[in-house]
Enzyme design. Structure first.
Site, PDB file in Angstrom:
ATOM      1  N   GLU A 164     -11.152  74.298  -2.997  1.00  0.00           N
ATOM      2  CA  GLU A 164     -12.272  74.875  -2.277  1.00  0.00           C
ATOM      3  C   GLU A 164     -13.580  73.935  -2.157  1.00  0.00           C
ATOM      4  O   GLU A 164     -14.074  73.565  -3.412  1.00  0.00           O
ATOM      5  CB  GLU A 164     -12.754  76.100  -3.139  1.00  0.00           C
ATOM      6  CG  GLU A 164     -13.874  76.808  -2.775  1.00  0.00           C
ATOM      7  CD  GLU A 164     -14.427  77.965  -3.647  1.00  0.00           C
ATOM      8  OE1 GLU A 164     -15.457  78.350  -3.621  1.00  0.00           O
ATOM      9  OE2 GLU A 164     -13.526  78.270  -4.539  1.00  0.00           O
ATOM     10  N   ASP A 191     -12.562  78.022  -7.507  1.00  0.00           N
ATOM     11  CA  ASP A 191     -13.542  78.354  -8.409  1.00  0.00           C
ATOM     12  C   ASP A 191     -13.159  79.461  -9.234  1.00  0.00           C
ATOM     13  O   ASP A 191     -12.536  80.583  -8.575  1.00  0.00           O
ATOM     14  CB  ASP A 191     -14.876  78.553  -8.088  1.00  0.00           C
ATOM     15  CG  ASP A 191     -15.633  77.082  -7.318  1.00  0.00           C
ATOM     16  OD1 ASP A 191     -14.857  76.282  -7.453  1.00  0.00           O
ATOM     17  OD2 ASP A 191     -16.520  77.396  -6.717  1.00  0.00           O
ATOM     18  N   ASP A 208     -14.586  82.308 -10.113  1.00  0.00           N
ATOM     19  CA  ASP A 208     -15.412  83.187  -9.827  1.00  0.00           C
ATOM     20  C   ASP A 208     -15.173  84.160  -8.645  1.00  0.00           C
ATOM     21  O   ASP A 208     -13.937  83.947  -8.281  1.00  0.00           O
ATOM     22  CB  ASP A 208     -17.077  82.407  -9.783  1.00  0.00           C
ATOM     23  CG  ASP A 208     -17.151  81.833  -8.364  1.00  0.00           C
ATOM     24  OD1 ASP A 208     -15.878  81.748  -7.716  1.00  0.00           O
ATOM     25  OD2 ASP A 208     -18.209  80.967  -8.119  1.00  0.00           O
ATOM     26  N   ASP A 252     -16.135  84.504  -5.796  1.00  0.00           N
ATOM     27  CA  ASP A 252     -16.067  84.010  -4.513  1.00  0.00           C
ATOM     28  C   ASP A 252     -14.625  83.143  -4.362  1.00  0.00           C
ATOM     29  O   ASP A 252     -13.869  82.880  -3.453  1.00  0.00           O
ATOM     30  CB  ASP A 252     -16.965  82.767  -4.232  1.00  0.00           C
ATOM     31  CG  ASP A 252     -18.295  83.689  -3.792  1.00  0.00           C
ATOM     32  OD1 ASP A 252     -18.119  84.824  -3.142  1.00  0.00           O
ATOM     33  OD2 ASP A 252     -19.491  83.222  -3.952  1.00  0.00           O
TER      34      ASP A 252
END
Length: 803
Positions: A422, A496, A498, A500
């Site tokens: 990403e 990541d 998280d 997102d």
């Protein structure tokens, strides 16, 4: 054929032009077209007699000496002397171009020898032609050499028959490459004529090999189309048929669809076939295409775009025969290969649109099956077209891909890995920290397209997806994907840690599952587990994946040399205290989820009551009232605000035979009512929360003491205990939370996520394809209502959702 009245004959002189330019009249002389066209011209004259009801038998014989004869039982060519030329009408017809009764506009014959050139052209291009006429109870004979009469027409016998026999020997000075008549070509032509004229009987004989056929078809065009379709897999057995006369044009038409992809439309004008079609073909195709385009786009079977055309798909598998008969039709050439009479096109359009629309609306299954084939063929062609577009785009994108993809040195897919990373920042760290021999890196820019909602056109126009496919290798259609072309046996999604990152990971999994499921089935897809936290304690460092694992780590550290006890000497050491903490955290999350439906002050006090109420208590009015008074008084005492307070009502449920509590929260004079389902009080969650809360309440009654590493704290609740412990451990820990992979340097990314010796990866598999398909459709599809209901129904089980 020729009208009996000699005054109807009009003369246009000259045969030299035929011998000089034969292609103008019969087509090519270098292949079999023009050679056999001469046969067809003679036969067409006999068929003209059939059209007007004067002939029902034709005999065609191929002789051993490269000649062919055509004999009919029509009226016979007129033999009387022409008043102006002073020679027989038969000789005029055989030797003078453009002579024939069809040039007289008073005649109403829709016949095939329309230009008066057929028989004279055959004579001009034959080294010898023998004409025998059966007429007026006499037999007449005349011989022609290279189109020139050898003698006058003379009577040789008496007879009771009528008809005409023409035998000719083609000139091999003109037909230099063709020396033999093809039996099958002639047979095929005669088949068509017998279908078009069901009253005629035709005998075909070949003296060269004693081969013969008898042709007669009673069913007309319906028999014709059955004959053509006999080996085809039909979409519908019922044949669409038109037989009508409109504006002096006689129209006969049949059509039927099969599952082949070729179309066959046979066009005839006055029994003569137009191999190049013309206005009747244009009218038919226009009508059919218009009808089905209206059906398909009106019912939204395919989303209409400005440039979309289903012309080829609609006519695919169509077999049709259209026969028109009219006076003075116009053709593009003497060979009558194309009809150019404009009025025919409009007539055909109007008739077919009206009749075929009515037919399809009556037989809905036929319409449905034809449309289904059209759409399937369209979609198949779209896939092929877009596959070619993919290949073209891949060539263009590969230039950009070269700069983005950091490939590995290993060429064997078994030992090769591709990291889908990403962002460019994380991609840069991954490229520097990787093992260049076996690990390739492809940075992805943001969130890729949600293929569950996108059509194929959007998918192939997504640069990120094409880059991804180009890097992996192969196509993206499920039916054509070749798993052997894949370049990496480990494709690792590294996003990541998280919300997102989870969304991007889900989009990638949706793409692989929908477009390249073979990769998942082979076990080639992995999910990297990058850390969300890095912890330093003394000289050691640890990477922690997420909040859940971070809490576990903090709890383990917090409970080192820790004990909790109260004045009654009830104590909890590491093992028992750890169990209590996890129970408490789980209960806290459950209360948080329940709080989405009911007010927190109501739920927390409900659970903190010392009096447990179960489902069996709801049939006792006194118990319910006592319990409600205790609960509401406790809440109002805590609130201590006149502007916010609780009241209650007891409602009798006659059907269930119980008393149900109805809570009313008054906020600044406004009443909000809450009815807690009775099932909640009998649920396992309610029992667990209630008894744990009461256990903790008793434990912290008056006070409790927490002791960690000789540090002591007087605490009044379990929540206060946890807050103090976690604050204490921060003195020893250095915790860093990564916002994304881009914050990690190459060394950190390697040692935490990419090093095969200590990395932790999840392998993606499909255990239940039916459920997986349903879940992707619900969570990633277009239907918002279904997704909302799914989340609502599973809200208590799922704690972290990115809507």
């Amino acid at each position: 054929m020729i009208n009996n009245n000699s005054k109807n004959i009009k003369i246009l002189k000259g045969l030299d032009i035929v011998r000089k330019c034969p292609g103008m009249y019969i087509g090519s002389t270098e292949n079999g077209d023009g050679f056999h066209h001469m046969v067809f011209e003679v036969i067409d004259n006999s068929i003209d007699e059939t059209i007007i009801g004067k002939c029902n038998k034709i005999v065609v014989t191929i002789h051993n000496d490269n000649s062919i004869s055509i004999q009919d039982n029509g009226r016979g060519i007129p033999t009387s002397i022409h008043p102006e030329e002073k020679i027989s009408i038969a000789e005029i017809i055989m030797t003078i171009l453009h002579s024939g009764s069809k040039f007289n506009n008073n005649l109403n014959e829709t016949t095939g020898g329309l230009h008066g050139v057929g028989i004279s052209v055959v004579n001009a291009l034959s080294k010898k032609l023998k004409l025998i006429i059966y007429r007026n109870n006499k037999i007449y004979k005349q011989i022609f050499l290279n189109g020139i009469p050898k003698n006058k027409l003379k009577i040789i016998k008496k007879t009771t028959k009528n008809g005409t026999s023409i035998r000719f020997w083609p000139s091999f000075l003109i037909f230099t490459n063709i020396i033999n008549f093809d039996y099958n070509i002639i047979l095929k032509y005669l088949h068509k004529l017998t279908f078009l004229n069901c009253l005629i009987s035709i005998y075909l004989r070949d003296e060269r090999n004693n081969k013969k056929d008898f042709l007669k078809h009673f069913g007309g065009l319906k028999s014709f189309i059955k004959f053509i379709n006999k080996n085809n897999n039909l979409i519908h057995k019922k044949i669409f048929k038109i037989s009508i006369i409109k504006n002096n044009v006689k129209i006969k038409l049949v059509l039927q669809w099969n599952y082949n992809n070729n179309k066959k439309i046979y066009c005839f004008t006055n029994n003569v076939q137009q191999i190049d079609g013309g206005s009747h073909l244009s009218g038919l195709k226009y009508a059919i295409i218009k009808i089905f385009n209206n059906f398909i786009f009106k019912n939204k079977n395919i989303k209409k775009k400005k440039k979309i055309s289903l012309n080829d798909e609609i006519c695919s598998g169509l077999v049709s025969i259209i026969s028109v008969k009219l006076n003075n039709p116009k053709f593009s050439s003497q060979t009558k290969d194309k009809l150019v009479s404009l009025k025919v096109k409009k007539i055909i359009e109007l008739v077919v649109i009206k009749k075929l629309t009515k037919f399809l609306n009556k037989y809905k299954n036929i319409k449905k099956n034809i449309i289904k084939k059209i759409i399937n063929l369209y979609k198949s062609k779209e896939i092929e077209r877009k596959s070619r577009e993919i290949s073209r785009k891949k060539d263009l994108i590969n230039l950009n891909l070269i700069s983005k993809l950091a490939n590995c040195q290993e060429n064997n897919p078994i030992f090769s890995e591709l990291y889908l990373v990403e962002g460019d920042s994380a991609g840069g760290s991954a490229k520097q920290g990787r093992d260049r021999k076996t690990q390739a890196i492809l940075p992805l820019k943001g969130k890729i397209l949600n293929v569950e909602k996108a059509n194929f056109n959007k998918i192939i126009n997504s640069q990120e997806i094409i880059s991804l496919v180009s890097a992996i290798g192969g196509f993206i259609e499920k039916e054509k994907y070749n798993i052997n072309k894949i370049k990496y046996n480990k494709i690792i999604i590294m996003t990541d840690a998280d919300i997102d990152g989870s969304h991007i990971r889900t989009l990638l999994l949706t793409f692989f599952y929908r477009q390249i499921p073979e990769i998942i089935k082979k076990g080639f897809i992995y999910i990297a587990q990058p850390p969300l936290y890095k912890i330093k304690i003394k000289n050691k460092k640890y990477y922690v994946k997420d909040d859940k694992n971070m809490n576990k780590y903090k709890i383990n550290i917090a409970l080192e040399n820790t004990i909790l006890y109260n004045k009654k000497n009830i104590n909890f050491k590491k093992k028992s205290l750890k169990k209590l903490i996890y129970e408490y955290l789980i209960i806290k999350k459950k209360i948080k989820n329940i709080n989405k439906k009911y007010p927190y002050d109501l739920i927390i006090n409900l659970l903190n009551l010392s009096f447990y109420i179960g489902l069996n208590n709801f049939n006792n009015y006194k118990i319910i009232k006592k319990w409600l008074l205790m609960l509401v008084n406790k809440i109002n005492k805590i609130l201590k605000k006149n502007s916010i307070y609780y009241t209650f009502k007891i409602v009798k449920n006659i059907k269930k035979k119980i008393f149900e509590p109805l809570f009313c929260k008054n906020i600044y004079g406004n009443n909000i009512y809450y009815k807690i389902n009775i099932e909640f009080f009998n649920s396992i969650e309610y029992k667990k929360i209630f008894f744990l809360n009461n256990k903790l309440y008793l434990m912290f009654l008056n006070y409790a003491i927490i002791n960690r590493k000789n540090n002591t704290k007087l605490v009044s609740s379990f929540e206060e205990t946890l807050n103090w412990l976690f604050k204490e451990i921060l003195k020893d820990l250095n915790i860093k939370r990564y916002k994304g992979l881009g914050e990690m340097n190459p060394e950190q990314l390697w040692e935490s996520t990419m090093n095969p010796k200590n990395r932790n990866m999840l392998n993606v598999t499909i255990k239940d394809s039916i459920y997986a398909n349903k879940l992707f459709n619900i969570l990633m599809g277009d239907n918002v209502e279904i997704r909302r209901n799914f989340i609502k129904n599973n809200a208590l089980n799922i704690l972290n959702i990115d809507i």
